[in-house]
Design an enzyme around this catalytic site. Sequence first.
Site, short mmCIF file in Angstrom:
data_model
loop_
_atom_site.label_atom_id
_atom_site.label_comp_id
_atom_site.label_asym_id
_atom_site.label_seq_id
_atom_site.Cartn_x
_atom_site.Cartn_y
_atom_site.Cartn_z
CB THR A 138 -0.83 -0.19 1.24
OG1 THR A 138 -1.69 -1.06 1.16
CG2 THR A 138 -1.74 0.84 1.68
CE LYS A 147 -6.09 0.29 0.67
NZ LYS A 147 -4.20 -1.08 1.74
CE LYS A 167 -0.74 7.14 4.84
NZ LYS A 167 0.26 6.51 4.76
#
Lengths: 292, 292, 292, 292
Positions: A96, A171, A239
Amino acid sequence: MEEIGFLGLGIMGKAMSMNLLRHGFKLTVWNRTLSRCDELVEHGATIGESPAAVIKKCKYTIAMLSDPAAALSVVFDKDGVLEQIGAGKGYIDMSTVDAETSSKISEAIALKGGSFLEAPVSGSKKPAEDGQLVILAAGERALYDAIIPAFDIMGKKSFFLGQVGNGARMKLVVNMIMGSMMNAFSEGLVLADKSGLDPQTLLDVLDLGAIANPMFKMKGPSMTKSSYPPAFPLKHQQKDMRLALALGDENAVPMPVAAAANEAFKKARSMGLGDLDFSAVHETVASSKGST
Amino acid sequence: MEEIGFLGLGIMGKAMSMNLLRHGFKLTVWNRTLSRCDELVEHGATIGESPAAVIKKCKYTIAMLSDPAAALSVVFDKDGVLEQIGAGKGYIDMSTVDAETSSKISEAIALKGGSFLEAPVSGSKKPAEDGQLVILAAGERALYDAIIPAFDIMGKKSFFLGQVGNGARMKLVVNMIMGSMMNAFSEGLVLADKSGLDPQTLLDVLDLGAIANPMFKMKGPSMTKSSYPPAFPLKHQQKDMRLALALGDENAVPMPVAAAANEAFKKARSMGLGDLDFSAVHETVASSKGST
Amino acid sequence: MEEIGFLGLGIMGKAMSMNLLRHGFKLTVWNRTLSRCDELVEHGATIGESPAAVIKKCKYTIAMLSDPAAALSVVFDKDGVLEQIGAGKGYIDMSTVDAETSSKISEAIALKGGSFLEAPVSGSKKPAEDGQLVILAAGERALYDAIIPAFDIMGKKSFFLGQVGNGARMKLVVNMIMGSMMNAFSEGLVLADKSGLDPQTLLDVLDLGAIANPMFKMKGPSMTKSSYPPAFPLKHQQKDMRLALALGDENAVPMPVAAAANEAFKKARSMGLGDLDFSAVHETVASSKGST
Amino acid sequence: MEEIGFLGLGIMGKAMSMNLLRHGFKLTVWNRTLSRCDELVEHGATIGESPAAVIKKCKYTIAMLSDPAAALSVVFDKDGVLEQIGAGKGYIDMSTVDAETSSKISEAIALKGGSFLEAPVSGSKKPAEDGQLVILAAGERALYDAIIPAFDIMGKKSFFLGQVGNGARMKLVVNMIMGSMMNAFSEGLVLADKSGLDPQTLLDVLDLGAIANPMFKMKGPSMTKSSYPPAFPLKHQQKDMRLALALGDENAVPMPVAAAANEAFKKARSMGLGDLDFSAVHETVASSKGST
């Protein structure tokens, strides 16, 4: 299928590579801490000395690294992927990372003539072990088509999303919705409690209705006990909210609910909760003191 | 079980009473527009002339009315419930009303010596037909215990939530979470679209993950086509957000995400979308004009 | 001008009536605690035994009471305003009450044939003493015209806003803007501090620019010391935010910034700060703990 | 004082340099389009051929450029500041740039042995002409002390804020508060209008109270006419909100009101209003259609 390379044997990488082995794939594996390769070797894997060595040996190499720094290091450092990648070879990064990191790797590999696919996953340890991940792939279509047999083992479903960066973006969108939902859920749990309703009953009612979902079911019981063992750390969720809002800013998409949720996550960070699970945002709504 | 009274044969009431008949209950029914009783009569129900007449005849009477005004009228008007309710008789109001309306009815019935249960439901037409409602009951425990056989037919699950008003409050909490989720979902759909991702793929990805839920699955496809046939009107959803926020205000519960969602619903109302489905809040995020 | 009645000699009422006396008005005063009348009597005022007695004696009577309950009591209780009000008499309520309370008083007085004006003020103790209040009057225009000489003494400016309720509404709108500004200001003070800027310098910079205003100048220095002596209690500010949002709800006006500010005030209440000055909302942004 | 260099004679730079000339400073000026120097020359200024030439000739050089790109170009391009800056010379950049741009320039000048001060201003054309700017300086203290006589002519007040970047940060904090206030003001104007109050009266009431400020006075009348001639473009205000929120993110400062305001500015951008004045955010609250 030919032998596949696999870089990175953390919690996720180990589970994913074990699945490949169990289903008959031949693997050459590498991990920064070599001892983590042992269990894989017992199950038939070969060890590669370095990322470069793995790439040299294998037509396709999958990577599953902990963060953008690790993803970049494995590619650009000495004995890294770039030293051996080239025409006819494919590199599939399932870590990721942000779209920028992904693009940087993609461009470097393209310059060497290699093929690249970003393929971040949705799902954590358990789905990785069970081959139930959701794979968000983007980059070169031909490489996607070639690696599908491996994706079919590791995941319950894979998507091809177009150009590099789209996997990371997808995502972010999903995690943004998730973060707002977690806030709505927290507000509901506290509202129920302060209004004289049993939060556990709220969980039961929610689980029977149109908004029932695995996250409420999984996180609710521990939240009502103010317990937040970190599965997905709050600071990482915040984040992702920030990056999703930045993506919205680029495209002039007003996102008032996500923005309110982001500020609640920031409040939680300011309370020192950043390393707990993202469900700890619940604490920004709850209050120990009497109200006036 | 003895004969049960049933007041109100709208979409929901008809489906619920038909289920009771099909499972062997004997019913005396009443509806303001009498012709709506015909189908029930064909299936064996008896007609009552007025709410008072139904109460007189039956030990337990269930009501399913369209709104607080109707719920109050059936109780307090001439030939209404109050004229015949008394010791040994129970009145179960399954309409969706606010806590204040519920309390007013509860107190009036208590003064006459009768028993009262509020029992709003979660679920709409289809679950009503299938006997799959979720029933949120509050009031007198003994009446709840007595009426459980009927609840078991109409719903997949019933809860007893304590004092009168708690049923209404539980519905508000659930609808508040639902409204915030709908906003988060809308923001995600537009963000995906404007970022070059296919909203349909987002729906597919969501449906495989930790936040998969029936509402996203059901509403998503029409939302991506800007189609919002009213299942739950936006103005009603906004009213529930407002009432949930008022409940939070009473109890000093900060609810920043719900507040942001509420303002988006108000924005939608100001755009003239109040009579569409609450998923039309999607339009406050989307924009037809070019951005700068 | 003829003799004027004055009901209510709290901090505000005393300052306002003293101003009228000093400028040559003859006053008959009443206060629930009679001893508070002494100073006024020394300056030439006469004491009335009850609100009814004052109304009986005077053509125009001004009231300045602490809250809606007191405003209603003085009118509706035994020996109250209603017993003597009638044709040819005017009642001017300068208390801060909600539109509903104001309407109730207005209607009762109209039934007796009397005239009514609501006239809430903007400004606290110091402006009251200096005759610098801003008066937001609404109700009967003829009464407004008649009482202007007194308004000119008590205030620097008076407005006639139309029908009863508009005075209360105007105050809500102003206080809503004020509450949002206080939040923006608090966020700025903390942001400056955490970013390595001196909050005092921020105050100096603000005071020289396009958004310089008395509130920032007056409240800023104590806020930077986390000192919030209650001039306008936070719980009252939050109540005004809530009522302004409700007014917006009625009229489908989206107010996302006011809504976010309101939630911050609610958060402050949940932290037990409701009785401090409304500038204590600053504490919801500030944080003593280390962040992560 | 010795001769001073001045780079950039746009609207702001021309007004500022004319002020210096009028107060007896000797100036060497440069502008990309040389013809803009004529008026200055008539008043006694000398022309420099290039930024480098100006720096060579003058101990201190002030720059006032339109944006970060221009600020960077004047320093780093051929015949730019860097070619002649060195020990004993000072460069004062009064352009509005981000902290990063400022740091880049600062570092490059330090490597050459020169001194640097960033000194963005608060105030636009009129204050520049009247010598009423507010100057937010940061960088080398000795240079600040040396240039104060010039600051005293151009501004009504200057601040020294410490290390480079603090000037930019202070501007962000101020603009963030300003942006939130503009939203609160817009919500108030629409709320007044929809509640049957005259927006012009609201402006009058505001102007007499504790939150009276020049911005409300200046922008209010045109906003009520839906007129937004661009003084400070909305897209720039939104950019400053975004950067202020990012600064808050770095420091874990929750800023829910600023976040809500930012989303409203984004909504305005999505409506195509980015090039109008930032007061056009008013349009996100107002609505032409009937509500439901």
